[in-house]
Design an enzyme around this catalytic site. Structure first.
Site, PDB file in Angstrom:
ATOM      1  N   HIS A   1       3.274   8.130   8.519  1.00 33.97           N
ATOM      2  CA  HIS A   1       2.279   8.887   7.757  1.00 33.97           C
ATOM      3  C   HIS A   1       0.926   8.820   8.456  1.00 33.97           C
ATOM      4  O   HIS A   1       0.433   7.734   8.780  1.00 33.97           O
ATOM      5  CB  HIS A   1       2.191   8.345   6.330  1.00 33.97           C
ATOM      6  CG  HIS A   1       3.405   8.679   5.514  1.00 33.97           C
ATOM      7  ND1 HIS A   1       3.951   7.853   4.575  1.00 33.97           N
ATOM      8  CD2 HIS A   1       4.179   9.809   5.525  1.00 33.97           C
ATOM      9  CE1 HIS A   1       5.014   8.440   4.028  1.00 33.97           C
ATOM     10  NE2 HIS A   1       5.171   9.634   4.589  1.00 33.97           N
TER      11      HIS A   1
ATOM     12  N   GLU B   1      -2.088   6.448   7.591  1.00 33.29           N
ATOM     13  CA  GLU B   1      -1.785   5.029   7.364  1.00 33.29           C
ATOM     14  C   GLU B   1      -1.986   4.247   8.665  1.00 33.29           C
ATOM     15  O   GLU B   1      -1.060   3.653   9.217  1.00 33.29           O
ATOM     16  CB  GLU B   1      -0.376   4.905   6.774  1.00 33.29           C
ATOM     17  CG  GLU B   1      -0.298   5.645   5.439  1.00 33.29           C
ATOM     18  CD  GLU B   1       1.098   5.706   4.819  1.00 33.29           C
ATOM     19  OE1 GLU B   1       2.017   5.031   5.311  1.00 33.29           O
ATOM     20  OE2 GLU B   1       1.250   6.445   3.815  1.00 33.29           O
TER      21      GLU B   1
ATOM     22  N   HIS C   1       4.130   0.964   6.450  1.00 32.23           N
ATOM     23  CA  HIS C   1       3.330   2.008   5.813  1.00 32.23           C
ATOM     24  C   HIS C   1       2.125   1.319   5.191  1.00 32.23           C
ATOM     25  O   HIS C   1       2.015   0.094   5.206  1.00 32.23           O
ATOM     26  CB  HIS C   1       4.144   2.694   4.699  1.00 32.23           C
ATOM     27  CG  HIS C   1       5.183   3.647   5.210  1.00 32.23           C
ATOM     28  ND1 HIS C   1       5.050   5.004   5.116  1.00 32.23           N
ATOM     29  CD2 HIS C   1       6.376   3.428   5.819  1.00 32.23           C
ATOM     30  CE1 HIS C   1       6.108   5.589   5.651  1.00 32.23           C
ATOM     31  NE2 HIS C   1       6.934   4.655   6.079  1.00 32.23           N
TER      32      HIS C   1
ATOM     33  N   GLU D   1       4.740  -1.898   2.695  1.00 30.99           N
ATOM     34  CA  GLU D   1       3.462  -1.262   2.363  1.00 30.99           C
ATOM     35  C   GLU D   1       2.391  -2.334   2.533  1.00 30.99           C
ATOM     36  O   GLU D   1       2.322  -3.291   1.761  1.00 30.99           O
ATOM     37  CB  GLU D   1       3.466  -0.759   0.916  1.00 30.99           C
ATOM     38  CG  GLU D   1       4.516   0.313   0.630  1.00 30.99           C
ATOM     39  CD  GLU D   1       4.091   1.713   1.069  1.00 30.99           C
ATOM     40  OE1 GLU D   1       2.979   1.884   1.617  1.00 30.99           O
ATOM     41  OE2 GLU D   1       4.894   2.635   0.856  1.00 30.99           O
TER      42      GLU D   1
HETATM   43  O1  0X9 Z   1       6.461   7.568  -0.463  1.00 32.21           O
HETATM   44  C1  0X9 Z   1       6.647   7.030   0.646  1.00 32.21           C
HETATM   45  O2  0X9 Z   1       7.078   7.630   1.619  1.00 32.21           O
HETATM   46  C2  0X9 Z   1       6.318   5.536   0.800  1.00 32.21           C
HETATM   47  N1  0X9 Z   1       5.033   5.251   0.254  1.00 32.21           N
HETATM   48  S1  0X9 Z   1       3.682   5.817   0.991  1.00 32.21           S
HETATM   49  O3  0X9 Z   1       2.557   5.584   0.109  1.00 32.21           O
HETATM   50  N2  0X9 Z   1       3.423   5.014   2.323  1.00 32.21           N
HETATM   51  O4  0X9 Z   1       3.887   7.191   1.291  1.00 32.21           O
HETATM   52  C3  0X9 Z   1       7.333   4.715   0.023  1.00 32.21           C
HETATM   53  C4  0X9 Z   1       8.728   4.939   0.408  1.00 32.21           C
HETATM   54  C5  0X9 Z   1       9.642   4.015  -0.322  1.00 32.21           C
HETATM   55  N3  0X9 Z   1      10.498   4.673  -1.245  1.00 32.21           N
HETATM   56  C6  0X9 Z   1      10.287   4.750  -2.615  1.00 32.21           C
HETATM   57  N4  0X9 Z   1       9.230   4.301  -3.189  1.00 32.21           N
HETATM   58  N5  0X9 Z   1      11.258   5.271  -3.355  1.00 32.21           N
HETATM   59 ZN    ZN Z   2       3.559   5.933   4.125  1.00 33.38          ZN
END
Ligand code: 0X9
Ligand code: ZN
Length: 406
Positions: free
Chosen positions: A166, A169, A293, A363
């Site tokens: 991303h 990030e 991330h 994260e």
């Molecule tokens: O949404 C995402 O891709 C990830 N969070 S972010 O804020 N870095 O974009 C999390 C991915 C993990 N999967 C789930 N939360 N289901």
């Molecule tokens: Zn991310």
């Protein structure tokens, strides 16, 4: 360090339930919205509006919405949620990383960093261009091993660390970069670490989405997430963490091209995810994968596409044990990804679902938007320090994922 996050925000107005607003917002601006939700099911409903619950609290989430997304929400007749406040994010007109964030590596600096490191350790590293981004930037992988002949290096358990899926990030690039630097220098004086490394095949891919990362910092922070695919309808970008080919196109991803969680035209439609797919497909010895991330301080493991747990009880136990140990070291919260909200097509579901690789999404810091969110200032050293030990733990575990260390 001297960075003042408040520079980024100013409160535009507070309201309840959007009864206020027929005024249509314009321009390339972003907004922070507070949306009342009680549980993972409601948070998944938020993703159905094409938004990502960036910050999760017991009674609400905060999301970042573009002006266009905000307009869409405002025109929504029957929103299932109360939307409470709106904070407009101000961009600062600076090229490159602003001075206070000089320590962060942009694309060119990342390339130089890896080139230098591989020159410093010619017998212990190889630097590979494993693919190219849509705009033709190199996707680099640093191989740290004692063997470079595939038949020999792939005889050892492998692990890959990745960052920068991303765009905004940026800290997720610093952690794997600094990890590479640390393990190489530290193992020269630390025999125990050297012994671990001798038994592993280690790969570091710090910037999966170089086009997005560059775009995000020029001419000012843009809060950009996706890659830079021209969707040819006036919108740009595919969410690379929705573009992997396991349960692609399911819940928690959007088919709306302008959504921040747009999953792309097909599974692996993007050169960046194709590069990671091909890399992982070709390295049969990979036993563990860590995808960095930001932000929220979480340790996440599959599944993301379903609320069900992984079905193999031994794997589930191994995931829980590893996540627990990483959380003990970092203080981050361990949980199954979908406890947050559903996502489909992310890296870790694919790597585990397709190849059985133990895969985690980390994260990183900070914990919240109020602590700086995606742009926390120079907290690199602290976050790297916190995460080195977890990474070394995972390098160790790649050799025996079902057996915790004594
Ligand atoms: O949404 C995402 O891709 C990830 N969070 S972010 O804020 N870095 O974009 C999390 C991915 C993990 N999967 C789930 N939360 N289901
Ligand atoms: Zn991310």
């Amino acid at each position: 360090m001297h960075y003042n996050r408040k520079l980024f925000f100013y409160v535009v107005f507070l309201s309840v339930n959007f009864l206020f607003a027929q005024k249509i917002v314009s321009e390339e601006k972003n907004y922070v919205l507070k949306i009342q939700t009680k549980n993972k099911f409601e948070r998944t409903q938020v993703t159905e509006l094409g938004l990502i619950p960036e910050e999760i609290f017991e009674k609400y989430v905060r999301v970042i919405a573009s002006a266009q997304e905000l307009n869409k929400i405002k025109s929504h007749l029957k929103l299932p949620f109360q939307v409470e406040s709106e904070i407009k994010i101000e961009n600062i007109g600076i090229r490159d990383f602003p001075t206070q964030d000089d320590a962060y590596h942009d694309y060119r600096e990342m390339v130089l960093f890896l080139e230098n490191l591989s020159q410093q350790f010619p017998t212990r590293t190889r630097l590979h261009e494993i693919g190219q981004s849509l705009e033709g930037r190199k996707i680099l992988a640093l191989h740290i091993s004692t063997e470079f002949d595939a038949s020999q290096s792939q005889a050892k358990p492998g692990i890959v660390f990745m960052g920068g899926h991303h765009a905004r990030e940026h800290l997720s690039i610093e952690v794997p970069l600094n990890l590479a630097h640390f393990v190489l220098y530290e193992s020269e004086k630390n025999q125990k670490l050297m012994d671990v490394l001798k038994e592993r095949d280690l790969w570091i891919i710090p910037m999966v989405n170089p086009d997005g990362c560059e775009y995000d910092i020029s001419p000012a922070y843009r809060w950009w997430r996706k890659n830079r695919r021209n969707n040819e309808d006036g919108s740009f970008g595919v969410d690379l963490n929705r573009n992997y080919g396991y349960e692609w196109g399911g819940r928690g991803a959007s088919d709306n091209t302008s959504s921040q969680i747009y999953h792309g035209a097909s599974a692996f439609s993007e050169p960046e995810t194709q590069t990671i797919r091909d890399f992982v497909d070709q390295h049969h010895n990979l036993k563990a994968l860590v995808s960095y991330h930001t932000f929220s301080e979480l340790i996440l493991y599959p599944w993301g596409y379903t609320y069900d747990s992984v079905s193999n009880p031994l794997d589930l136990k191994a995931y829980e044990n590893m996540a627990f140990e990483m959380s003990r070291i970092t203080g981050y919260t361990p949980q199954q990804s979908s406890d947050l909200y559903l996502t489909s097509g992310d890296t870790t579901d694919w790597a585990y679902g397709q190849h059985g690789i133990f895969s985690f999404t980390l994260e990183l810091s900070p914990k919240s938007l109020d602590d700086g969110g995606f742009y926390p200032g120079n907290i690199i050293d602290r976050v790297v320090q916190t995460n080195l030990q977890t990474a070394i733990f995972m390098i160790e575990m790649a050799g025996h994922p079902y057996t915790p260390p004594l």
